[in-house]
Design a protein around this motif. Structure first.
Motif, PDB file in Angstrom:
ATOM      1  N   GLU A 216      37.374 -16.245   2.394  1.00  0.00           N
ATOM      2  CA  GLU A 216      36.735 -17.201   1.664  1.00  0.00           C
ATOM      3  C   GLU A 216      35.816 -18.013   2.426  1.00  0.00           C
ATOM      4  OE1 GLU A 216      38.759 -19.145  -1.537  1.00  0.00           O
ATOM      5  OE2 GLU A 216      39.428 -17.281  -2.252  1.00  0.00           O
ATOM      6  N   ARG A 217      34.790 -18.911   2.052  1.00  0.00           N
ATOM      7  CA  ARG A 217      34.500 -20.170   2.759  1.00  0.00           C
ATOM      8  C   ARG A 217      35.535 -21.141   3.003  1.00  0.00           C
ATOM      9  NH1 ARG A 217      30.382 -23.560   0.026  1.00  0.00           N
ATOM     10  NH2 ARG A 217      29.997 -24.769   1.879  1.00  0.00           N
ATOM     11  N   VAL A 218      35.369 -21.645   4.242  1.00  0.00           N
ATOM     12  CA  VAL A 218      36.246 -22.737   4.784  1.00  0.00           C
ATOM     13  C   VAL A 218      35.497 -23.815   5.381  1.00  0.00           C
ATOM     14  CG1 VAL A 218      36.894 -21.670   6.766  1.00  0.00           C
ATOM     15  CG2 VAL A 218      38.605 -23.077   5.680  1.00  0.00           C
ATOM     16  N   ALA A 219      35.924 -25.014   5.246  1.00  0.00           N
ATOM     17  CA  ALA A 219      35.403 -26.197   6.060  1.00  0.00           C
ATOM     18  C   ALA A 219      36.783 -26.823   6.758  1.00  0.00           C
ATOM     19  CB  ALA A 219      34.769 -27.364   5.275  1.00  0.00           C
ATOM     20  N   ILE A 220      36.616 -27.268   7.955  1.00  0.00           N
ATOM     21  CA  ILE A 220      37.878 -27.678   8.605  1.00  0.00           C
ATOM     22  C   ILE A 220      37.587 -29.017   9.166  1.00  0.00           C
ATOM     23  CG2 ILE A 220      39.692 -27.161  10.317  1.00  0.00           C
ATOM     24  CD1 ILE A 220      39.235 -24.374   9.825  1.00  0.00           C
ATOM     25  N   HIS A 221      38.273 -29.953   9.100  1.00  0.00           N
ATOM     26  CA  HIS A 221      37.984 -31.426   9.654  1.00  0.00           C
ATOM     27  C   HIS A 221      38.903 -31.372  10.943  1.00  0.00           C
ATOM     28  CE1 HIS A 221      35.866 -33.458   6.788  1.00  0.00           C
ATOM     29  NE2 HIS A 221      36.390 -32.719   5.748  1.00  0.00           N
ATOM     30  N   THR A 222      38.314 -31.442  12.081  1.00  0.00           N
ATOM     31  CA  THR A 222      39.261 -31.518  13.105  1.00  0.00           C
ATOM     32  C   THR A 222      39.223 -32.816  14.118  1.00  0.00           C
ATOM     33  OG1 THR A 222      37.236 -30.904  14.590  1.00  0.00           O
ATOM     34  CG2 THR A 222      38.704 -29.027  13.743  1.00  0.00           C
ATOM     35  N   GLY A 223      38.812 -33.822  12.941  1.00  0.00           N
ATOM     36  CA  GLY A 223      38.878 -35.143  13.740  1.00  0.00           C
ATOM     37  C   GLY A 223      37.342 -35.549  14.209  1.00  0.00           C
ATOM     38  N   ALA A 224      37.011 -34.808  15.226  1.00  0.00           N
ATOM     39  CA  ALA A 224      35.620 -35.395  15.556  1.00  0.00           C
ATOM     40  C   ALA A 224      34.456 -34.583  15.068  1.00  0.00           C
ATOM     41  CB  ALA A 224      35.616 -35.113  17.339  1.00  0.00           C
ATOM     42  N   MET A 225      34.728 -33.416  14.373  1.00  0.00           N
ATOM     43  CA  MET A 225      33.721 -32.645  13.835  1.00  0.00           C
ATOM     44  C   MET A 225      34.286 -32.002  12.666  1.00  0.00           C
ATOM     45  SD  MET A 225      33.578 -29.571  16.383  1.00  0.00           S
ATOM     46  CE  MET A 225      32.948 -28.385  15.118  1.00  0.00           C
ATOM     47  N   THR A 226      33.379 -31.271  12.036  1.00  0.00           N
ATOM     48  CA  THR A 226      33.782 -30.360  10.807  1.00  0.00           C
ATOM     49  C   THR A 226      33.091 -28.798  11.213  1.00  0.00           C
ATOM     50  OG1 THR A 226      33.873 -32.193   9.194  1.00  0.00           O
ATOM     51  CG2 THR A 226      33.400 -30.002   8.248  1.00  0.00           C
ATOM     52  N   LEU A 227      34.033 -27.939  11.178  1.00  0.00           N
ATOM     53  CA  LEU A 227      33.562 -26.592  11.282  1.00  0.00           C
ATOM     54  C   LEU A 227      33.643 -25.799  10.121  1.00  0.00           C
ATOM     55  CD1 LEU A 227      33.422 -24.187  13.398  1.00  0.00           C
ATOM     56  CD2 LEU A 227      35.546 -24.037  13.305  1.00  0.00           C
ATOM     57  N   GLU A 228      32.343 -25.069   9.696  1.00  0.00           N
ATOM     58  CA  GLU A 228      32.319 -24.393   8.628  1.00  0.00           C
ATOM     59  C   GLU A 228      32.266 -22.894   8.925  1.00  0.00           C
ATOM     60  OE1 GLU A 228      29.925 -26.211   5.267  1.00  0.00           O
ATOM     61  OE2 GLU A 228      29.316 -27.558   6.842  1.00  0.00           O
ATOM     62  N   GLY A 229      32.627 -22.061   7.974  1.00  0.00           N
ATOM     63  CA  GLY A 229      32.552 -20.644   8.208  1.00  0.00           C
ATOM     64  C   GLY A 229      33.271 -19.928   7.155  1.00  0.00           C
ATOM     65  N   ILE A 230      33.898 -18.617   7.294  1.00  0.00           N
ATOM     66  CA  ILE A 230      34.680 -17.849   6.526  1.00  0.00           C
ATOM     67  C   ILE A 230      35.900 -17.740   7.459  1.00  0.00           C
ATOM     68  CG2 ILE A 230      35.133 -15.646   5.659  1.00  0.00           C
ATOM     69  CD1 ILE A 230      32.767 -17.037   4.274  1.00  0.00           C
ATOM     70  N   PHE A 231      37.106 -18.005   6.443  1.00  0.00           N
ATOM     71  CA  PHE A 231      38.518 -17.668   6.935  1.00  0.00           C
ATOM     72  C   PHE A 231      38.701 -16.363   7.259  1.00  0.00           C
ATOM     73  CE2 PHE A 231      43.382 -18.215   5.598  1.00  0.00           C
ATOM     74  CZ  PHE A 231      43.571 -17.948   7.136  1.00  0.00           C
ATOM     75  N   ASP A 232      38.600 -15.826   8.459  1.00  0.00           N
ATOM     76  CA  ASP A 232      38.764 -14.553   8.887  1.00  0.00           C
ATOM     77  C   ASP A 232      40.151 -14.184   9.018  1.00  0.00           C
ATOM     78  OD1 ASP A 232      37.120 -12.544   9.402  1.00  0.00           O
ATOM     79  OD2 ASP A 232      37.529 -12.346  11.923  1.00  0.00           O
ATOM     80  N   THR A 233      40.902 -14.610   9.611  1.00  0.00           N
ATOM     81  CA  THR A 233      42.501 -14.401  10.103  1.00  0.00           C
ATOM     82  C   THR A 233      43.107 -15.490  10.699  1.00  0.00           C
ATOM     83  OG1 THR A 233      43.805 -12.700  10.781  1.00  0.00           O
ATOM     84  CG2 THR A 233      42.104 -13.334  12.319  1.00  0.00           C
TER      85      THR A 233
END
Length: 268
Positions: A216-233
């Motif tokens: 599914e679609r996922v957004a991850i806050h890593t502190g300095a940035m947000t990464l968006e995409g698909i949770f692959d594995t």
């Protein structure tokens, strides 16, 4: 009814320190390790007043919830020890399924559905039911690893990044003591499969079978940035792999995860 190890945990040589009330079961475990405790040993309470979760958030367990920490002293590298959290998630999910049997029969299609959220949480119906956190400290030439597991048995906090829920609200009427007994036995199973990291490939496979948001679609806050995409594995070190719109596969070692429609909110 007091806290007690399950029969499998008892026969495997685990020991238990139970508290009526304590500041933090993780702190108790680390302090025991500093004083020479070699584990494996559980530290549990149904009322925790000063625990800390990831990113130093308060991890409070009001009376009736379960705060449990397992101390294992091992000869492993910190990066390997970090993958023990995935075994902890599997142990907790297995314990939850066991104590939810009566509710499953009673509720039928409305029964609780549990899923594992990267890196270490357990969700029920998309809401956070369990938080799992790891701490490690070098003790001599070995590593004291503490896995803290907090479960919302009777009450859930409000205002959390991911909405939270309790077992009671899901219709599962069990005690912290009952859940802990099942958890201690399940821990023996998955700790054994993990086997100081050598069995992580099997743990990874089992974890992915129960993973929330996979594909599914996922957004991850890593502190300095947000990464968006698909949770692959997840990869063979436990990193979450995000497939971006450009087709890149990006490993993420830590971050705050939002799935599906919540990914848009999380990325805002």
């Amino acid at each position: 009814m007091g806290f007690a190890l399950g029969p499998r945990a008892s026969s495997a040589g685990y020991r238990l320190a139970a508290f009526e009330r304590t500041g933090s079961t993780n702190t108790e475990a680390i302090e025991h390790a500093r004083r020479g405790e070699g584990g494996p040993m559980w530290f549990v309470t149904s009322e925790q007043t000063a625990g800390r979760g990831r990113r130093q958030r308060a991890w409070i367990a009001p009376r009736g919830n379960l705060a449990a920490s397992i101390l294992e002293v091992m000869d492993v590298a910190p990066a390997v020890a970090a993958t023990l959290g995935f075994a902890a998630g599997l142990a907790e999910e297995t314990a939850l399924e066991k104590v939810s049997l009566e509710a499953a029969l009673r509720l039928g299609p409305d029964r609780p559905r549990y899923a594992l959220k990267w890196p270490n949480d357990v969700l029920a119906g998309g809401k956070k039911l369990v938080g799992i956190g790891l701490e490690a400290e070098a003790i001599g030439d070995r590593l004291a690893v503490v896995v803290g597991i907090g479960t919302n048995v009777v009450a859930a906090p409000e205002g959390t990044p991911t909405p939270a829920v309790s077992l009671a609200a899901l219709g599962v009427q069990i005690s912290a003591e009952e859940l802990f007994s099942a958890l201690s036995d399940a821990w023996v199973e998955f700790r054994g499969i993990w086997d100081n990291g050598s069995g992580f490939a099997e743990i990874r496979k089992l974890w992915l079978e129960r993973a929330a948001g996979l594909g599914e679609r996922v957004a991850i806050h890593t502190g300095a940035m947000t990464l968006e995409g698909i949770f692959d594995t997840i990869d063979d070190t436990g990193c979450l792999i995000v497939r971006t719109a450009e087709g890149r596969r990006v490993p993420v070692a830590a971050g705050e995860v939002f799935f599906g429609s919540a990914a848009s909110v999380g990325a805002a």
